[in-house]
Design an enzyme around this catalytic site. Structure first.
Site, PDB file in Angstrom:
ATOM      1  N   LEU A 127      -1.467  -2.339  -1.473  1.00  0.00           N
ATOM      2  CA  LEU A 127      -0.976  -3.207  -2.633  1.00  0.00           C
ATOM      3  C   LEU A 127       0.428  -2.972  -2.982  1.00  0.00           C
ATOM      4  CD1 LEU A 127      -1.286  -5.936  -4.570  1.00  0.00           C
ATOM      5  CD2 LEU A 127      -2.387  -4.416  -5.987  1.00  0.00           C
ATOM      6  N   SER A 128       1.161  -3.920  -3.143  1.00  0.00           N
ATOM      7  CA  SER A 128       2.485  -3.920  -3.987  1.00  0.00           C
ATOM      8  C   SER A 128       3.361  -2.734  -3.639  1.00  0.00           C
ATOM      9  CB  SER A 128       2.210  -3.786  -5.657  1.00  0.00           C
ATOM     10  OG  SER A 128       3.286  -3.953  -6.464  1.00  0.00           O
ATOM     11  N   ALA A 129       3.662  -1.720  -4.204  1.00  0.00           N
ATOM     12  CA  ALA A 129       4.578  -0.818  -3.902  1.00  0.00           C
ATOM     13  C   ALA A 129       3.786   0.032  -2.967  1.00  0.00           C
ATOM     14  CB  ALA A 129       4.767   0.128  -5.338  1.00  0.00           C
TER      15      ALA A 129
END
Length: 367
Positions: A127-129
């Site tokens: 997820l995300s970063a």
């Protein structure tokens, strides 16, 4: 079909896995039964999270215990990033054989060698970063991975420093397509073949704008040398799925846009036996990205997706079969490798009963 039992076993910390220039921590989950040539999934948490929190929410180790594969969790430290984000935008951390990218590579190689992992079935996600860092690993070490899944993430090599990182997250000053496609080829010149790519993104993501999902797809169609336009457009559980095929007809890129979802991991908590736990960045979407990603990699099957999303066959009572029979079928399913023929929505056209019968035959339990 089988329920996803609560997994009480803990992640174990792995130390002395290499030079670790990125100063990352490393956590490992091994299933109770570790068969030879076990697959490995590398899972990268998002900002403000750690390995245990992400594992609890996403359900990866629960599925790993049931299906018999290993999980590797790199973990960021506050000394590297105050918000516990992987530094997907720092040049010193996203190049081959440097920084955080090298630390993660060392973890993978150590686990593969120490535990007899199948080097041809190593996958990476999250997820995300963490999703952006997964894309870093796919671009810089493509030879390590059979596939990758990027959830709420960003394209590789398009930000240098915090300022540019926020611009990219907001979808501002988008890089040219030529820049997007040149980045992976420059990062891993001469390596290949390229891994398959699965992209998941909420249509209402205000943290990492959905334009990033399109940019990731554009980046990887360049590496796979296929058309910018998807070959198949489908709808699954009300969500958009676009599929790119290679010359042989194999799915090599997919983009799943989750209708109405913000920034997080799409899961289904309304199921009788949900996979994962509701919490920050673990969002109800009526679709289980964990189960579907695992299935696309051959680590789970249609039955697991159905259970995780709450789709049950009429009259299928899980308590009606003796536990011993369930265990036998589970083992058979784990060792069977049927050649699935799926339609555009990813369902097994032959039916769950056919898969189970094939599994029992493969295990020598049925003629």
């Amino acid at each position: 079909m089988f329920t996803h039992h609560t997994n009480s076993r803990q992640l174990s910390e792995l130390k002395n896995f290499g030079s670790n220039p990125g100063s990352l921590k490393c956590w490992l989950y091994l299933p109770t039964i570790l068969a030879p040539k076990t697959p490995l999934v590398v899972v990268l948490h998002g900002c403000t999270q750690n390995a245990a929190i992400y594992d609890h929410g996403s359900g990866w180790s629960k599925l790993a215990e049931e299906k018999g594969f290993a999980i590797l969790y790199p973990e960021q430290q506050r000394a590297n990033n105050a918000n516990l984000c992987f530094n997907w935008f720092e040049p010193g951390d996203i190049q081959r054989d440097a920084g955080e990218a090298l630390s993660i590579r060392e973890m993978i190689e150590h686990v593969v060698e120490s535990h007899g992992i199948d080097p041809g079935r190593v996958f990476i996600t999250e997820l995300s970063a963490g999703g952006a860092m997964a894309n870093v690993m796919l671009a810089t070490y493509p030879e390590l991975f059979a596939g990758g899944a990027i959830i709420g993430g960003l394209p590789y090599g398009t930000a240098s420093g915090v300022g540019q990182a926020f611009e990219r997250m907001r979808g501002q000053n988008a890089p040219m397509v030529s820049q997007l496609q040149a980045a992976p080829k420059t990062a891993a010149s001469g390596w290949g073949p390229w891994p398959s790519i699965s992209v998941w993104h909420g249509t209402h993501d205000e943290t990492v704008k959905p334009i990033n999902a399109k940019q990731i797809a554009l980046q990887w169609v360049g590496s796979h040398q296929i058309s910018d336009a998807p070959d198949v457009i489908a709808t699954i559980n009300g969500h958009s799925r676009k599929i790119w095929l290679d010359e042989s007809g194999k799915e090599v890129i997919e983009v799943n846009l989750i209708k109405g979802m913000g920034h997080g991991v799409p899961l289904s908590f309304t199921a009788k036996a949900p996979l994962g736990t509701s919490g920050q960045f673990m969002l109800e979407a009526g679709i289980s990205s964990t189960a579907r990603i695992a299935r696309s990699w051959g680590l789970a099957d249609e039955a697991d997706v159905a259970i995780a999303e709450g789709v049950f066959e009429p009259g299928a009572e899980r308590s009606s079969a003796p536990s011993g029979i369930e265990a036998v079928i589970t083992k058979a399913m784990a060792y069977a490798k049927p050649d699935f023929v799926r339609n555009v929505e990813g369902r097994d056209d032959r039916g769950v009963s056919k898969v189970i019968n094939d599994a029992l035959r493969a295990a020598g339990l049925m003629r």
